[in-house]
Structures are given as C-alpha cells and as structure tokens.
Write a protein that holds these residues in place. Structure first.
Motif, PDB file in Angstrom:
ATOM      1  N   UNK A  31       3.699  12.112   3.744  1.00  0.00           N
ATOM      2  CA  UNK A  31       3.022  13.568   3.835  1.00  0.00           C
ATOM      3  C   UNK A  31       1.839  13.474   3.126  1.00  0.00           C
ATOM      4  N   UNK A  32       1.666  12.865   2.037  1.00  0.00           N
ATOM      5  CA  UNK A  32       0.507  13.028   1.335  1.00  0.00           C
ATOM      6  C   UNK A  32      -0.643  12.143   2.449  1.00  0.00           C
ATOM      7  N   UNK A  43      -3.484   0.161   9.419  1.00  0.00           N
ATOM      8  CA  UNK A  43      -3.827  -1.216   9.692  1.00  0.00           C
ATOM      9  C   UNK A  43      -5.080  -1.598   9.004  1.00  0.00           C
ATOM     10  N   UNK A  44      -5.147  -2.937   8.879  1.00  0.00           N
ATOM     11  CA  UNK A  44      -6.341  -3.599   7.961  1.00  0.00           C
ATOM     12  C   UNK A  44      -6.622  -2.856   6.730  1.00  0.00           C
ATOM     13  N   UNK A  45      -5.562  -2.147   6.128  1.00  0.00           N
ATOM     14  CA  UNK A  45      -5.939  -1.863   4.937  1.00  0.00           C
ATOM     15  C   UNK A  45      -6.302  -0.539   4.758  1.00  0.00           C
ATOM     16  N   UNK A  46      -6.684  -0.020   5.866  1.00  0.00           N
ATOM     17  CA  UNK A  46      -7.543   1.352   5.714  1.00  0.00           C
ATOM     18  C   UNK A  46      -6.939   2.625   5.272  1.00  0.00           C
ATOM     19  N   UNK A  47      -5.587   2.720   5.646  1.00  0.00           N
ATOM     20  CA  UNK A  47      -4.750   3.990   5.073  1.00  0.00           C
ATOM     21  C   UNK A  47      -4.223   3.639   3.631  1.00  0.00           C
ATOM     22  N   UNK A  48      -4.146   2.635   3.103  1.00  0.00           N
ATOM     23  CA  UNK A  48      -3.660   2.182   1.723  1.00  0.00           C
ATOM     24  C   UNK A  48      -4.849   2.238   0.813  1.00  0.00           C
ATOM     25  N   UNK A  49      -5.986   1.774   1.403  1.00  0.00           N
ATOM     26  CA  UNK A  49      -7.493   2.183   0.708  1.00  0.00           C
ATOM     27  C   UNK A  49      -7.686   3.603   0.463  1.00  0.00           C
ATOM     28  N   UNK A  50      -7.588   4.206   1.622  1.00  0.00           N
ATOM     29  CA  UNK A  50      -7.878   5.761   1.408  1.00  0.00           C
ATOM     30  C   UNK A  50      -7.069   6.269   0.116  1.00  0.00           C
ATOM     31  N   UNK A  51      -5.599   6.188   0.484  1.00  0.00           N
ATOM     32  CA  UNK A  51      -4.661   6.536  -0.974  1.00  0.00           C
ATOM     33  C   UNK A  51      -5.144   6.156  -2.072  1.00  0.00           C
ATOM     34  N   UNK A  52      -5.298   4.825  -2.178  1.00  0.00           N
ATOM     35  CA  UNK A  52      -5.776   4.246  -3.511  1.00  0.00           C
ATOM     36  C   UNK A  52      -7.113   4.779  -4.244  1.00  0.00           C
ATOM     37  N   UNK A  53      -8.012   5.216  -3.360  1.00  0.00           N
ATOM     38  CA  UNK A  53      -9.413   5.949  -3.670  1.00  0.00           C
ATOM     39  C   UNK A  53      -9.055   7.185  -4.215  1.00  0.00           C
ATOM     40  N   UNK A  54      -7.790   7.859  -3.910  1.00  0.00           N
ATOM     41  CA  UNK A  54      -7.562   9.249  -4.025  1.00  0.00           C
ATOM     42  C   UNK A  54      -6.358   9.243  -5.189  1.00  0.00           C
ATOM     43  N   UNK A  55      -5.774   8.184  -5.590  1.00  0.00           N
ATOM     44  CA  UNK A  55      -4.650   8.303  -6.548  1.00  0.00           C
ATOM     45  C   UNK A  55      -5.107   9.093  -7.958  1.00  0.00           C
ATOM     46  N   UNK A  56      -6.215   9.027  -8.438  1.00  0.00           N
ATOM     47  CA  UNK A  56      -6.465   9.688  -9.749  1.00  0.00           C
ATOM     48  C   UNK A  56      -7.329  10.726  -9.388  1.00  0.00           C
ATOM     49  N   UNK A  63       1.374  14.015  -3.595  1.00  0.00           N
ATOM     50  CA  UNK A  63       2.610  14.133  -4.314  1.00  0.00           C
ATOM     51  C   UNK A  63       2.613  13.280  -5.374  1.00  0.00           C
ATOM     52  N   UNK A  64       3.420  13.777  -6.402  1.00  0.00           N
ATOM     53  CA  UNK A  64       3.583  13.015  -7.678  1.00  0.00           C
ATOM     54  C   UNK A  64       4.405  11.537  -7.420  1.00  0.00           C
ATOM     55  N   UNK A  65       5.363  11.648  -6.378  1.00  0.00           N
ATOM     56  CA  UNK A  65       6.019  10.558  -6.058  1.00  0.00           C
ATOM     57  C   UNK A  65       5.056   9.438  -5.424  1.00  0.00           C
ATOM     58  N   UNK A  66       4.202   9.855  -4.508  1.00  0.00           N
ATOM     59  CA  UNK A  66       3.092   9.198  -3.765  1.00  0.00           C
ATOM     60  C   UNK A  66       2.329   8.305  -5.156  1.00  0.00           C
ATOM     61  N   UNK A  67       1.817   9.287  -6.056  1.00  0.00           N
ATOM     62  CA  UNK A  67       0.869   8.901  -7.018  1.00  0.00           C
ATOM     63  C   UNK A  67       1.355   7.792  -7.862  1.00  0.00           C
ATOM     64  N   UNK A  68       2.824   7.988  -8.248  1.00  0.00           N
ATOM     65  CA  UNK A  68       3.499   6.969  -9.008  1.00  0.00           C
ATOM     66  C   UNK A  68       3.763   5.733  -8.270  1.00  0.00           C
ATOM     67  N   UNK A  69       4.119   5.752  -7.051  1.00  0.00           N
ATOM     68  CA  UNK A  69       4.196   4.392  -6.362  1.00  0.00           C
ATOM     69  C   UNK A  69       2.724   3.870  -6.088  1.00  0.00           C
ATOM     70  N   UNK A  70       1.586   4.395  -5.890  1.00  0.00           N
ATOM     71  CA  UNK A  70       0.431   4.108  -5.877  1.00  0.00           C
ATOM     72  C   UNK A  70       0.077   3.243  -7.011  1.00  0.00           C
ATOM     73  N   UNK A  71       0.228   3.962  -8.283  1.00  0.00           N
ATOM     74  CA  UNK A  71      -0.007   3.401  -9.496  1.00  0.00           C
ATOM     75  C   UNK A  71       0.744   1.782  -9.703  1.00  0.00           C
ATOM     76  N   UNK A  72       1.918   2.161  -9.156  1.00  0.00           N
ATOM     77  CA  UNK A  72       2.660   0.739  -9.197  1.00  0.00           C
ATOM     78  C   UNK A  72       2.092  -0.272  -8.439  1.00  0.00           C
ATOM     79  N   UNK A  73       1.510   0.041  -7.277  1.00  0.00           N
ATOM     80  CA  UNK A  73       0.897  -0.740  -6.189  1.00  0.00           C
ATOM     81  C   UNK A  73      -0.582  -1.301  -6.987  1.00  0.00           C
ATOM     82  N   UNK A  74      -1.252  -0.628  -7.717  1.00  0.00           N
ATOM     83  CA  UNK A  74      -2.403  -1.109  -8.553  1.00  0.00           C
ATOM     84  C   UNK A  74      -2.138  -1.931  -9.550  1.00  0.00           C
ATOM     85  N   UNK A  75      -0.890  -1.710 -10.241  1.00  0.00           N
ATOM     86  CA  UNK A  75      -0.632  -2.723 -11.244  1.00  0.00           C
ATOM     87  C   UNK A  75      -0.334  -4.081 -10.756  1.00  0.00           C
TER      88      UNK A  75
END
Length: 94
Positions: A31-32, A43-56, A63-75
């Motif tokens: 949803x986020x 594809x090609x990391x575009x969507x993940x990169x967009x989300x990571x750029x907005x995580x903070x 959503x908080x669930x998305x934010x937490x999962x993305x922070x784990x990804x960054x770690x």
C-alpha cells in the motif's frame, strides 16, 4: 559450505534488483509503495530505491510496518555492501 554461501549471496544480490522477490517486504510495503512511489515500476531496484529514499521522511504516507521492514533491509545492506543496490550501481564500473 562455501558453495552454499556463494549461492545465498547470489540470490540475495538478485533480490536487491526486484522487490517482488522479497515477499515479506512487498507485503509490508504494498500500500505504501502505491502511495509514495506510485509512478515507479518494480524491477532494476527502482521501487525499492524509491522506498528506501523515503524511509526516514516522517511526512510520507509510509506505514510503520513498511518503515520497519525497510530499516531491516538497510541494516542487511550495511552488513554486506554486495547487497547494497546503491553501492552496486555506483561501483559497477570499478
């Protein structure tokens, strides 16, 4: 075994290219992704990169669930730079 670790590393690197290969992250951020990265195709990391750029970004509709999962990804990315999409792109020519 070394062969197993190599295969795991290759799979993880491939997953960095497409969020659809990360079902838990995709489910948490579905949803986020539509709300904050709606025009970005996976594809090609575009969507993940967009989300990571907005995580903070506290103002984003993430959503908080998305934010937490993305922070784990960054770690995970920081623990092994081979899995870091931004580093992979910048260092591709090296």
């Amino acid at each position: 075994s070394p062969a197993c670790r190599l295969a795991e590393g290759a799979a993880e690197a491939e997953e960095m290219e497409d969020i659809r290969l990360k079902p838990q992250l995709l489910e948490a951020c579905d949803v986020t992704a539509a709300a904050v990265c709606g025009g970005i195709k996976p594809g090609n990391g575009r969507l993940l990169e967009c989300l990571l750029n907005k995580v903070e970004d506290d103002a984003s509709e993430m959503s908080e669930g998305c934010r937490q999962n993305l922070r784990k990804q960054v770690m995970r990315e920081n623990m092994n730079l081979a899995f870091n999409l931004r580093v992979k792109r910048e260092c591709a020519v090296d």
